[in-house]
Scaffold this active site. Structure first.
Site, mmCIF file in Angstrom:
data_model
loop_
_atom_site.group_PDB
_atom_site.id
_atom_site.type_symbol
_atom_site.label_atom_id
_atom_site.label_comp_id
_atom_site.label_asym_id
_atom_site.label_seq_id
_atom_site.Cartn_x
_atom_site.Cartn_y
_atom_site.Cartn_z
ATOM 1 N N ARG A 127 0.816 -1.241 0.000
ATOM 2 C CA ARG A 127 0.000 0.000 0.000
ATOM 3 C C ARG A 127 0.836 1.272 0.000
ATOM 4 N NH1 ARG A 127 -3.708 -2.827 3.759
ATOM 5 N NH2 ARG A 127 -5.266 -3.789 2.403
ATOM 6 N N LYS A 149 2.590 11.308 -11.507
ATOM 7 C CA LYS A 149 1.797 10.400 -12.352
ATOM 8 C C LYS A 149 2.595 9.115 -12.569
ATOM 9 C CE LYS A 149 -1.263 13.370 -15.011
ATOM 10 N NZ LYS A 149 -1.602 13.878 -16.357
ATOM 11 N N GLU A 191 8.528 17.539 -24.700
ATOM 12 C CA GLU A 191 7.950 18.000 -23.428
ATOM 13 C C GLU A 191 8.493 19.374 -23.044
ATOM 14 O OE1 GLU A 191 5.474 16.362 -22.319
ATOM 15 O OE2 GLU A 191 5.717 14.234 -22.793
ATOM 16 N N LYS A 233 6.171 23.033 -14.227
ATOM 17 C CA LYS A 233 5.414 21.846 -13.815
ATOM 18 C C LYS A 233 5.079 21.908 -12.327
ATOM 19 C CE LYS A 233 4.440 17.178 -14.430
ATOM 20 N NZ LYS A 233 4.629 16.008 -15.239
ATOM 21 N N GLU A 243 -5.274 16.703 -11.443
ATOM 22 C CA GLU A 243 -5.808 17.006 -12.774
ATOM 23 C C GLU A 243 -7.326 17.103 -12.807
ATOM 24 O OE1 GLU A 243 -3.491 15.372 -16.109
ATOM 25 O OE2 GLU A 243 -5.405 15.047 -17.109
ATOM 26 N N ARG A 247 -4.083 21.170 -14.802
ATOM 27 C CA ARG A 247 -3.005 20.214 -15.094
ATOM 28 C C ARG A 247 -3.204 19.555 -16.463
ATOM 29 N NH1 ARG A 247 0.191 15.821 -11.262
ATOM 30 N NH2 ARG A 247 1.464 15.037 -12.982
ATOM 31 N N HIS A 254 -1.038 15.397 -26.449
ATOM 32 C CA HIS A 254 -0.998 14.014 -25.971
ATOM 33 C C HIS A 254 -2.203 13.188 -26.417
ATOM 34 C CE1 HIS A 254 2.375 15.487 -23.673
ATOM 35 N NE2 HIS A 254 2.568 14.316 -23.082
ATOM 36 N N HIS A 258 -1.051 10.014 -27.932
ATOM 37 C CA HIS A 258 -1.342 8.693 -27.363
ATOM 38 C C HIS A 258 -2.007 7.790 -28.406
ATOM 39 C CE1 HIS A 258 -1.288 10.184 -22.889
ATOM 40 N NE2 HIS A 258 -0.084 10.060 -23.411
ATOM 41 N N HIS A 272 7.460 8.003 -27.229
ATOM 42 C CA HIS A 272 6.403 8.864 -26.685
ATOM 43 C C HIS A 272 6.592 10.318 -27.150
ATOM 44 C CE1 HIS A 272 3.557 10.711 -23.954
ATOM 45 N NE2 HIS A 272 4.528 11.432 -23.418
HETATM 46 N N1 GLY Z 1 2.875 14.579 -18.129
HETATM 47 C C1 GLY Z 1 1.681 15.270 -17.845
HETATM 48 C C2 GLY Z 1 1.434 15.462 -16.399
HETATM 49 O O1 GLY Z 1 2.284 15.132 -15.587
HETATM 50 O O2 GLY Z 1 0.387 15.905 -16.014
#
Ligand code: GLY
Length: 376
Positions: A127, A149, A191, A233, A243, A247, A254, A258, A272
């Site tokens: 956990r 993330k 990025e 960031k 998010e 965010r 993406h 994606h 990516h």
């Molecule tokens: N890579 C996008 C984020 O961390 O929200």
């Protein structure tokens, strides 16, 4: 030669889960000094891939000389295919066999794949155990190692199984970027470029002047760009860790990207960052098609990508020949979407991106079809 820049520290301010990002040259050789205050158990597990292990693991391990720690090293193959249920199970099994406890710490030593997989392991092992990121790619240093993330991929798409799990420290040694193949640097650059396109037109101006220095691993240029992106960031993650709002802007390019990765099958044929470079131009083109963004901004971005030899849809024949319905189906499974709506990050120009939570699906389908047909 550039003078050695000082270490810069940026704080990700999340209350009692706040953590520092240390950025500088030569940090790896002293890694233990920076990790030590964050270690609570007797074990650490360094998870890395074969490429990074061959180049840098000895330097990292040497920094622990004399430390009273049991160090496990888990070396996985390199590549996006490792963000899988099978590898997750394998790594968890190795840690449980080693009697890894909740107070012990996983150290992700690698790029986005190692970081995302290791972070997800850390989030679910008993956990949740300790977690530290030592990113070794441009992409990981400016984006994926920061913000918590973590995820693996599934057949349904990219990063669809995962957790938010913040690291306790990010240690970004910009010297290690010097061993990256140019292809990886160019992919990671996506990025960097993303932050300028979201809300920083001045940074885009700087990149137009200086991007080539990043690919030449100029120490001052790298230090500036990594710190600039990490600060951007950190600010967004502080404002919207999970998010629910702003965010999502970090996902510029993406949704298209994606879909490209999904169609490519996560087989390493499209990195990516390559998919994101192509995806950002698609987001600009689509925005223009909807009358949101001026054609001159699209052309400025296209020229920048072309001048630097970065990937666009025209460089991806397998994708342009794929079924546009399948492309769109990947977009519809994106995590940003709510209910049956399609959320896209669109733009009013360079440095003026915004979240569109109700993108007009038929227009997007039409754009994807035409964009692919034009390049076929
Ligand atoms: N890579 C996008 C984020 O961390 O929200």
């Amino acid at each position: 030669m550039d003078a050695k820049p000082q270490m810069k520290t940026i704080n990700v301010d999340l209350g009692d889960r706040s953590y520092p990002i240390h950025i500088g040259q030569g940090l790896l050789a002293s890694a233990y000094q920076y990790l030590k205050p964050h270690l609570t158990g007797k074990r650490i597990a360094i998870i890395t891939d074969e490429n990074v292990a061959a180049l840098h693991l000895d330097v990292l391990l040497a920094s622990f000389e004399g430390a009273d720690l049991i160090i496990e090293t888990i070396i996985i193959p390199a590549g996006e295919g490792e963000k899988s249920f099978a590898r997750l199970q394998d790594v968890l099994g190795q840690l449980l066999d080693a009697n890894f406890s909740r107070s012990d710490t996983i150290v992700a030593f690698g790029g986005g794949v190692v970081g995302d997989l290791s972070g997800f392991v850390a989030s679910i092992l008993k956990r949740g155990c300790g977690f530290i990121q030592i990113p070794t790619t441009l992409l990981a240093q400016v984006d994926s190692s920061v913000g918590g993330k973590t995820a693996i991929n599934t057949l349904a798409g990219k990063n669809l199984v995962g957790a938010f799990y913040q690291p306790q420290l990010v240690l970004a040694d910009t010297d290690v970027l010097g061993t990256l193949p140019l292809r990886q640097l160019k992919a990671g650059y996506a990025e960097v470029l993303k932050y300028s396109l979201i809300d920083s037109p001045d940074f885009f101006d700087w990149l137009e002047e200086n991007a080539a220095k990043l690919f030449a691993c100029d120490a001052s240029a790298l230090a500036y760009a990594v710190a600039k992106c990490c600060q951007a960031k950190a600010d967004i993650v502080k404002a919207d860790e999970r998010e629910h709002g702003c965010r999502a802007l970090l996902n510029l390019g993406h949704s298209f990207g994606h879909a490209i990765e999904g169609l490519a099958g996560f087989d390493g044929s499209v990195l990516h960052g390559e998919a994101v470079n192509a995806g950002m131009l698609m987001a600009f083109e689509y925005s223009e098609s909807q009358g949101l963004c001026k054609g001159q901004d699209v052309e400025r971005l296209r020229a920048h990508l072309q001048k630097l030899g970065l990937t666009t849809l025209a460089d991806l024949p397998k994708i342009v020949r794929a079924d546009p319905e399948a492309f769109f189906a990947y977009m519809m499974r994106d995590k940003k979407n709510k209910d049956d709506d399609l959320t896209l990050i669109l733009t009013r120009g360079i440095g003026a991106s915004f979240i569109e939570s109700h993108a007009e699906k038929t227009s997007v389908q039409t754009y994807v079809k035409l964009a692919c047909e034009r390049r076929a």
